[in-house]
Write a protein that holds these residues in place. Structure first.
Motif, short mmCIF file in Angstrom:
data_model
loop_
_atom_site.label_atom_id
_atom_site.label_comp_id
_atom_site.label_asym_id
_atom_site.label_seq_id
_atom_site.Cartn_x
_atom_site.Cartn_y
_atom_site.Cartn_z
N ALA A 67 -1.71 21.69 18.02
CA ALA A 67 -3.12 21.90 18.37
C ALA A 67 -3.89 20.76 17.72
O ALA A 67 -3.89 20.62 16.50
N GLY A 138 -11.54 30.15 21.62
CA GLY A 138 -10.28 30.16 20.88
C GLY A 138 -10.19 31.33 19.92
O GLY A 138 -9.11 31.87 19.68
N VAL A 150 -6.36 31.99 20.61
CA VAL A 150 -5.34 31.15 19.98
C VAL A 150 -5.53 31.03 18.48
O VAL A 150 -4.67 30.50 17.79
N TYR A 154 -3.15 29.48 15.55
CA TYR A 154 -3.60 28.21 14.95
C TYR A 154 -4.82 28.46 14.07
O TYR A 154 -5.93 28.03 14.35
#
Length: 191
Positions: A67, A138, A150, A154
């Motif tokens: 990422a 995110g 995500v 991450y």
């Protein structure tokens, strides 16, 4: 000799408008510090994670995925806006320092500062908003279009990007403050 104007003292001479370029210089220095710190935090946002797969045994059980801020156009836009803001703040700090050393500032320079600060405030606000919206997606995801969050995978990357977007918002608020200060100085100068 009596005067009805509050700007004219008893001696008959007009009081010069206050020179607020010391405050202007300090705000521009804060702008540079916030833009540089947001830029450094954004550039260092990289994380690699091993993600499990549900493929049969001949295939690997884990895939390594990166990422990076380069993977999102919104973060690249934030990077460019922060770089331009850093360069702009250095240039305008020099102009502000020159205005501090002179006894009175020119209305032309004040007008140019108002316009350029307003343009830069718009650029920084749009970049911070764009990056903030992608960072929020995110963090929370969007169930309506099946975009998964995500940030549970991450986490370090999301902290870096979110912090950079927040400090960028501070930079855009500083630019709006500079617009107000320069506008007030221009008003006092031309009055």
């Amino acid at each position: 000799m009596t005067s009805t104007s509050k700007d004219t003292p008893e001696s008959g001479y007009a009081v010069p408008p206050p020179n607020l370029f010391g405050v202007d210089f300090g705000l521009r220095l804060l702008l540079l510090a916030s833009a540089v710190s947001a830029l450094v935090v954004l550039v260092t946002s990289k994380q690699t994670e091993s993600i499990p797969t549900s493929l049969p045994p001949p295939f690997p059980a884990f895939i390594s995925r990166d990422a990076k801020f380069q993977h999102s156009p919104a973060f690249i836009y934030l990077l460019v806006a922060l770089s331009v803001t850093c360069f702009y703040s250095i240039i305008t700090m020099v102009a502000s320092f020159a205005a501090i050393s002179s006894p009175s500032s020119s209305p032309r320079m004040l007008f140019h500062l108002v316009l350029s600060d307003a343009v830069m405030a718009g650029v920084m606000a749009s970049a911070a908003g764009t990056a903030g919206s992608v960072a929020y997606l995110g963090l929370k995801g969007n169930s309506h279009v099946n975009w998964n969050k995500v940030c549970n995978v991450y986490d370090k990357f999301c902290r870096h990007v979110g912090s950079s977007a927040a400090v960028s918002l501070v930079a855009s608020i500083l630019l709006v403050s500079l617009v107000v200060l320069s506008s007030y100085s221009l008003y006092r100068r031309c009055r």
